[in-house]
Scaffold this motif. Structure first.
Motif, PDB file in Angstrom:
ATOM      1  N   ARG A  44       0.848  -1.194   0.000  1.00 43.30           N
ATOM      2  CA  ARG A  44       0.000   0.000   0.000  1.00 43.30           C
ATOM      3  C   ARG A  44       0.883   1.244   0.000  1.00 43.30           C
ATOM      4  NH1 ARG A  44      -5.512  -0.995   2.244  1.00 43.30           N
ATOM      5  NH2 ARG A  44      -5.663  -3.240   2.384  1.00 43.30           N
ATOM      6  N   VAL A  45       0.497   2.209  -0.834  1.00 39.48           N
ATOM      7  CA  VAL A  45       1.245   3.456  -0.919  1.00 39.48           C
ATOM      8  C   VAL A  45       0.300   4.636  -0.759  1.00 39.48           C
ATOM      9  CG1 VAL A  45       3.114   2.497  -2.328  1.00 39.48           C
ATOM     10  CG2 VAL A  45       1.114   3.483  -3.450  1.00 39.48           C
ATOM     11  N   ALA A  46       0.865   5.786  -0.351  1.00 39.53           N
ATOM     12  CA  ALA A  46       0.072   6.990  -0.144  1.00 39.53           C
ATOM     13  C   ALA A  46       0.797   8.185  -0.728  1.00 39.53           C
ATOM     14  CB  ALA A  46      -0.162   7.220   1.351  1.00 39.53           C
ATOM     15  N   VAL A  47       0.015   9.134  -1.220  1.00 37.16           N
ATOM     16  CA  VAL A  47       0.518  10.445  -1.633  1.00 37.16           C
ATOM     17  C   VAL A  47      -0.117  11.429  -0.667  1.00 37.16           C
ATOM     18  CG1 VAL A  47       0.550  12.181  -3.460  1.00 37.16           C
ATOM     19  CG2 VAL A  47       0.777   9.751  -4.035  1.00 37.16           C
ATOM     20  N   VAL A  48       0.700  12.293  -0.095  1.00 35.21           N
ATOM     21  CA  VAL A  48       0.211  13.266   0.883  1.00 35.21           C
ATOM     22  C   VAL A  48       0.320  14.665   0.302  1.00 35.21           C
ATOM     23  CG1 VAL A  48       0.807  11.767   2.827  1.00 35.21           C
ATOM     24  CG2 VAL A  48       2.477  13.468   2.027  1.00 35.21           C
ATOM     25  N   ASN A  49      -0.402  15.606   0.891  1.00 38.02           N
ATOM     26  CA  ASN A  49      -0.323  16.977   0.396  1.00 38.02           C
ATOM     27  C   ASN A  49       0.654  17.809   1.232  1.00 38.02           C
ATOM     28  OD1 ASN A  49      -1.848  17.557   2.704  1.00 38.02           O
ATOM     29  ND2 ASN A  49      -3.592  18.379   1.596  1.00 38.02           N
ATOM     30  N   GLN A  50       0.874  19.040   0.794  1.00 38.95           N
ATOM     31  CA  GLN A  50       1.813  19.929   1.471  1.00 38.95           C
ATOM     32  C   GLN A  50       1.381  20.220   2.910  1.00 38.95           C
ATOM     33  OE1 GLN A  50       1.192  22.628  -1.886  1.00 38.95           O
ATOM     34  NE2 GLN A  50       3.406  23.030  -1.802  1.00 38.95           N
ATOM     35  N   THR A  51       0.087  20.360   3.147  1.00 39.11           N
ATOM     36  CA  THR A  51      -0.400  20.606   4.494  1.00 39.11           C
ATOM     37  C   THR A  51      -0.092  19.422   5.401  1.00 39.11           C
ATOM     38  OG1 THR A  51      -2.142  22.064   3.683  1.00 39.11           O
ATOM     39  CG2 THR A  51      -2.462  21.148   5.871  1.00 39.11           C
ATOM     40  N   PHE A  52      -0.219  18.202   4.880  1.00 37.04           N
ATOM     41  CA  PHE A  52       0.135  17.001   5.632  1.00 37.04           C
ATOM     42  C   PHE A  52       1.603  17.059   6.040  1.00 37.04           C
ATOM     43  CE2 PHE A  52       1.703  12.763   6.235  1.00 37.04           C
ATOM     44  CZ  PHE A  52       0.670  12.064   6.829  1.00 37.04           C
ATOM     45  N   VAL A  53       2.465  17.429   5.100  1.00 39.99           N
ATOM     46  CA  VAL A  53       3.904  17.494   5.388  1.00 39.99           C
ATOM     47  C   VAL A  53       4.170  18.494   6.506  1.00 39.99           C
ATOM     48  CG1 VAL A  53       6.168  18.121   4.447  1.00 39.99           C
ATOM     49  CG2 VAL A  53       4.580  16.742   3.083  1.00 39.99           C
ATOM     50  N   ARG A  54       3.534  19.662   6.439  1.00 40.86           N
ATOM     51  CA  ARG A  54       3.734  20.667   7.487  1.00 40.86           C
ATOM     52  C   ARG A  54       3.233  20.170   8.842  1.00 40.86           C
ATOM     53  NH1 ARG A  54       2.328  23.970   3.181  1.00 40.86           N
ATOM     54  NH2 ARG A  54       0.148  24.106   3.805  1.00 40.86           N
ATOM     55  N   LYS A  55       2.140  19.418   8.837  1.00 41.04           N
ATOM     56  CA  LYS A  55       1.555  18.960  10.095  1.00 41.04           C
ATOM     57  C   LYS A  55       2.266  17.742  10.672  1.00 41.04           C
ATOM     58  CE  LYS A  55      -2.885  17.921  12.237  1.00 41.04           C
ATOM     59  NZ  LYS A  55      -4.326  17.932  12.046  1.00 41.04           N
TER      60      LYS A  55
END
Length: 178
Positions: free
Chosen positions: A122-133
């Motif tokens: 299983r793989v996921a792509v996260v957004n920029q807000t996720f990275v900051r949080k």
């Protein structure tokens, strides 16, 4: 009553606001499979075949699947843990070519491909807000996240393989969630 021709500042701002994804030239089809005779393990193969047939139609540039159409007000939040940090984030399951179809830039790593199947890790792509949080000062690509168990959704582990540009999620007026 009096009809005016002026547009309010709030309306003008929404009309010119960049939600981070393509808005023009997108067609949406809501498909349900309540009467299907397909066994559940074959449903993903059926969806991939259907998307490939749609892509092959004249005039179609791309096609993809998603469990949540952006900006329609729906969302699903899932508890998760990344390292020692626990919180929650919005979750949407999407198919290969989703980011290209929606015009959402993948800024680092990769998006989803046909190699990402039910049989692969299983793989996921996260957004920029996720990275900051969640990412804080560490590189999130290559890290794993674990979802909290919920009825019908056991705890799962995903490897983060990409970072996508922030987009609006449920509504234009709401801030972008992780």
């Amino acid at each position: 009553g009096v009809l005016g021709t002026g547009i309010s500042t709030g309306t003008r701002n929404l009309m010119t606001f960049d939600p981070g994804m393509r808005l023009a030239g997108i067609s949406i089809a809501f498909l349900g499979y309540p009467d299907t005779t397909l066994p559940p393990e074959r449903l993903n193969d059926f969806q991939r075949q259907l998307v490939n047939e749609i892509r092959a139609l004249p005039g179609i540039v791309n096609a993809a699947t998603t469990t949540n159409v952006p900006l329609l007000g729906a969302s699903w939040e899932h508890g998760l843990q990344i390292g020692a940090f626990e919180n929650s984030a919005k979750f949407t399951w999407v198919g290969p070519e989703y980011f290209d179809t929606m015009g959402i830039p993948v800024l680092d790593g990769r998006g989803f491909s046909v190699r990402d199947t039910g049989a692969s890790p299983r793989v996921a792509v996260v957004n920029q807000t996720f990275v900051r949080k969640f990412g804080r000062s560490t590189r999130v690509i290559g890290q794993t996240l674990r979802t909290s168990p919920e009825p019908g959704f056991p705890s799962s582990v995903y490897e983060i393989v990409g970072i996508a540009s922030d987009t609006r999620y449920s509504h234009l007026r709401n801030p972008t969630p992780p």
